[in-house]
Design an enzyme around this catalytic site. Structure first.
Site, PDB file in Angstrom:
ATOM      1  N   ALA A  36       0.856  -1.190   0.000  1.00  0.00           N
ATOM      2  CA  ALA A  36       0.000   0.000   0.000  1.00  0.00           C
ATOM      3  C   ALA A  36       0.885   1.230   0.000  1.00  0.00           C
ATOM      4  O   ALA A  36       2.056   1.185   0.365  1.00  0.00           O
ATOM      5  CB  ALA A  36      -0.925  -0.004   1.215  1.00  0.00           C
ATOM      6  N   GLY A  39       0.264   8.904   2.287  1.00  0.00           N
ATOM      7  CA  GLY A  39       0.865  10.230   2.271  1.00  0.00           C
ATOM      8  C   GLY A  39       2.186  10.307   3.005  1.00  0.00           C
ATOM      9  O   GLY A  39       2.980  11.210   2.763  1.00  0.00           O
ATOM     10  N   MET A  40       2.411   9.373   3.932  1.00  0.00           N
ATOM     11  CA  MET A  40       3.635   9.424   4.722  1.00  0.00           C
ATOM     12  C   MET A  40       4.567   8.254   4.465  1.00  0.00           C
ATOM     13  O   MET A  40       5.746   8.336   4.772  1.00  0.00           O
ATOM     14  CB  MET A  40       3.296   9.481   6.213  1.00  0.00           C
ATOM     15  CG  MET A  40       2.666  10.783   6.651  1.00  0.00           C
ATOM     16  SD  MET A  40       2.464  10.885   8.440  1.00  0.00           S
ATOM     17  CE  MET A  40       1.122   9.730   8.694  1.00  0.00           C
ATOM     18  N   VAL A  43       4.075   0.848   2.186  1.00  0.00           N
ATOM     19  CA  VAL A  43       4.175  -0.400   2.930  1.00  0.00           C
ATOM     20  C   VAL A  43       4.466  -1.532   1.958  1.00  0.00           C
ATOM     21  O   VAL A  43       3.818  -1.661   0.919  1.00  0.00           O
ATOM     22  CB  VAL A  43       2.869  -0.694   3.711  1.00  0.00           C
ATOM     23  CG1 VAL A  43       3.020  -1.971   4.530  1.00  0.00           C
ATOM     24  CG2 VAL A  43       2.528   0.476   4.615  1.00  0.00           C
ATOM     25  N   LYS A  58       7.468  -0.764   6.485  1.00  0.00           N
ATOM     26  CA  LYS A  58       6.916   0.564   6.203  1.00  0.00           C
ATOM     27  C   LYS A  58       8.085   1.531   6.023  1.00  0.00           C
ATOM     28  O   LYS A  58       8.847   1.772   6.950  1.00  0.00           O
ATOM     29  CB  LYS A  58       6.007   0.997   7.345  1.00  0.00           C
ATOM     30  CG  LYS A  58       5.407   2.373   7.138  1.00  0.00           C
ATOM     31  CD  LYS A  58       4.377   2.683   8.225  1.00  0.00           C
ATOM     32  CE  LYS A  58       3.203   1.747   8.119  1.00  0.00           C
ATOM     33  NZ  LYS A  58       2.126   2.124   9.060  1.00  0.00           N
ATOM     34  N   ASP A 152      -3.204   9.744  16.001  1.00  0.00           N
ATOM     35  CA  ASP A 152      -3.776   9.647  14.652  1.00  0.00           C
ATOM     36  C   ASP A 152      -4.723   8.456  14.561  1.00  0.00           C
ATOM     37  O   ASP A 152      -4.596   7.606  13.677  1.00  0.00           O
ATOM     38  CB  ASP A 152      -2.649   9.532  13.616  1.00  0.00           C
ATOM     39  CG  ASP A 152      -3.143   9.871  12.201  1.00  0.00           C
ATOM     40  OD1 ASP A 152      -4.209  10.515  12.082  1.00  0.00           O
ATOM     41  OD2 ASP A 152      -2.471   9.478  11.226  1.00  0.00           O
TER      42      ASP A 152
END
Length: 653
Positions: A36, A39-40, A43, A58, A152
């Site tokens: 996947a 935005g940060m 993965v 990640k 978050d």
């Protein structure tokens, strides 16, 4: 799978073009597939070639490593997240850097995230929504216990497992990005749909910030929508700051009041009115579940569509509110005038030749001046609340007293978070460091964390005497001290293999890195009995006393051993005794003396027999031929004490 922020499954062409596919990271993780991208971070699925297991890798995006302090903050937060051990938390196995990009190695979860579930199935049943919220709070309880705040909470960070509770992921990532950007840009990271009021207004987060997001998530699980769905990000952020979260029963009318009150409790605008700890929030959910009617528990709201496309909870950077806007098209009819309030103003006056040109120009100028005024006022407000003017530089406080540091920050109007900790280098009551550190920036309404020294961590020395070697080591470890040299010695009072003595007295204090030496008993000291025969009485006694043995003396006559010397010893030489044991031996009294019997007037034969029976040797002197055979005298005379075996001379007439 383990995802991050707004991650979505990649397209096949990404798999083909991704340069990291097949790369071996840190000589351990072989990247096999892209899972996947968000935005940060991106993965990947990777094989841990050291432990032979699949993991989720990640890798942070390169733009997040542009700031010099990001990697350091990322490592610190990753270490903190790795301390969380709970079945509801995606485990962090490892962290490192590939190139300039930080990465995390995590548990690979075979299951979708909650966003996918909501988009495909819509709201869940009331009981399932409450259970999911409770499972998330249980994971947060474990995190908060070790000092980690998530910051978050959103559906993308909640993974659905085939068995067991939902799994919470991405601890610490939000803070690392936030701190690396917030000090200079003044922007606020977070998914706007779930952002707490104090984050919008002050940039402040604590455990209660997580509870607010859980309340919003519970609202979404019940209704299929987030509060204020359809608003712009800025409008939504302002609603969070200024308005109470609507009751979910406004969308789902059949929801009980208890559910509305639970959501209100979790999402109170004032953090002081939210649960102070995760345990209180969990108990509140348990109370609602206990009274939830069965016919309500199994229902789910079926009228809501899937999440609004504008608010699929993508993680957004919420820039400071500006006054930039476009005027409505109907404001200036029959013109082609377009006015935008920003740093520059453009005006299209293609309709200025109309008969009412002067009036229109005046109107346009009035509008321009009005909007410019609003823009300037808004810009000043932004500058002072969210822009560079809202941030102050943190002064150098390390090495100053706690009182002085607090006074400096209070005079600057900055909040203070005090943390007291031990330090080997900084005296008690003085500042070790600050967060942000000196030279960093903090919002004028924000907080600076002061780390105050409690001095050297002193530990109380435990009593070790009488403990076994292993027990003594464990006692020192439990007390926070180290075991030093372990020696052995004989002991008459302490059993073998137990501690006889210790270098530091029990109950006294040592520095946390102090060392305690101790002595282990070898038991009673074995002593070999010496040869005493022939020694004088004093020599025998002295020899035994020097060895720690006790002399037990007997006496006897001896015709062969000089008086005062050892004839024999009952405790044989060469045998093993122990200190304090008794050794028995016999001292000579010399030859035994016997009184000469009185044989005067006895016949020679009888007198001789009497003397010989007494142990004497008899010689006879006869006078006048000894015709009468009568003893007239003895030499030595009768009654004289002489040694047994002595010669007695009889005079016989």
């Amino acid at each position: 799978m383990s995802t991050t922020d707004d991650t979505q499954p990649p397209r096949d062409d990404r798999q083909i073009s991704d340069p990291l596919l097949g790369v071996l990271v840190d000589n351990r993780y072989r990247i096999t597939a892209q899972l996947a991208r968000g935005g940060m971070a991106t993965v990947y699925v990777a094989d841990d070639e050291r432990l032979d297991r699949p993991v989720a890798l990640k890798i942070m995006h390169p733009h997040l490593a542009d700031r010099e302090d990001f990697v350091a903050r990322f490592r610190r937060e990753a270490r903190a997240a790795a301390r969380i051990v709970h079945p509801g938390v995606v485990s962090v196995f490892d962290q490192g850097v590939i190139g300039s990009q930080g990465y995390l190695a995590m548990d690979l979860i075979d299951g979708p995230n909650l966003r996918v579930l909501l988009q495909s199935h819509g709201p869940v049943t009331v009981e399932r929504a409450l259970t999911m919220a409770r499972e998330i709070l249980e994971a947060l309880e474990a995190a908060h216990t070790v000092g980690v705040i998530h910051r978050d909470i959103k559906p993308e960070n909640v993974l659905i497992c085939a068995q067991g509770p939902v799994r919470l992921t991405d601890f610490g990532l939000a803070r690392a990005v936030f701190e690396s950007s917030h000090s200079t840009t003044g922007s606020m990271l977070g998914t706007v749909a779930y952002v707490a009021p104090e984050v919008v207004t002050q940039g402040h987060t604590d455990a209660r910030t997580d509870f607010y997001a859980v309340g919003i998530l519970l609202y979404e699980l019940l209704t299929g929508l987030v509060p204020w769905c359809g608003k712009t990000p800025i409008q939504m952020a302002m609603h969070h700051a200024q308005d109470d979260v609507p009751a979910p029963s406004q969308i789902v009318p059949w929801l009980p009041t208890d559910v509305d009150e639970l959501v209100a409790y979790l999402t109170a605008r004032d953090p002081d009115y939210r649960p102070p700890h995760a345990r209180e929030a969990i108990e509140a959910i348990n109370q609602v579940l206990a009274v939830l009617p069965p016919e309500i528990a199994g229902q789910r709201f079926r009228e809501a569509g899937t999440q609004n496309s504008d608010f699929e909870a993508n993680t957004s950077i919420v820039e400071p509110v500006t006054m930039t806007a476009a005027l409505p098209s109907g404001l200036l009819e029959n013109t082609h005038t377009t006015i935008r309030t920003s740093s520059s103003v453009s005006v299209d006056l293609s309709a200025a030749h109309t008969p009412h040109r002067g009036r229109r120009i005046a109107l346009i100028l009035t509008v321009i001046l009005s909007v410019l005024g609003v823009a300037i006022a808004g810009g000043l407000w932004w500058w002072n609340e969210y822009g560079p003017g809202a941030y102050v530089e943190v002064p150098t406080l390390a090495g100053s007293t706690a009182d002085n540091a607090q006074s400096v920050l209070e005079n600057m109007g900055i909040g203070i978070l005090r943390e007291d900790e031990f330090s080997d280098d900084v005296m008690s009551g003085y500042v070790i460091d600050t967060d942000p550190s000196a030279g960093g920036h903090v919002h004028k309404n924000g907080e600076v964390r002061l780390r105050i020294s409690k001095g050297i961590d002193m530990k109380v020395v435990p009593p070790l005497e009488g403990l076994s070697h292993k027990e003594a080591i464990n006692a020192l470890i439990d007390a926070g001290l180290k075991a030093g040299t372990v020696s052995e010695e004989w002991s008459e009072t302490v059993k073998k293999d137990l501690v006889v003595s210790q270098s530091a007295t029990a109950g006294t204090s040592l520095a946390h890195d102090g060392t305690v030496h101790f002595v282990i008993s070898k038991g009673r000291e074995p002593i070999t009995v010496p040869t005493l025969t022939g020694l004088s009485a004093d020599e025998a006694k002295g020899s035994l006393t020097a060895l720690g043995l006790l002399p037990q003396v007997n006496e006897a006559f001896s015709d062969t051993v000089e008086e005062g010397k050892v004839i024999s010893q009952d405790t044989e030489s060469g045998t093993t005794q122990y200190r304090g044991d008794t050794v028995t031996y016999t001292i000579s009294k010399g030859p035994e003396l016997i009184a000469v019997p009185n044989v005067f007037g006895k016949q020679e034969k009888d007198a001789k027999a009497l003397l010989e029976s007494a142990g004497f040797t008899v010689e006879v002197n006869r006078f006048l031929g000894g015709v009468f055979g009568t003893v007239r005298s003895t030499d030595p005379a009768a009654g004289t004490m002489v040694r047994r075996g002595s010669v007695i001379t009889m005079s016989v007439v």
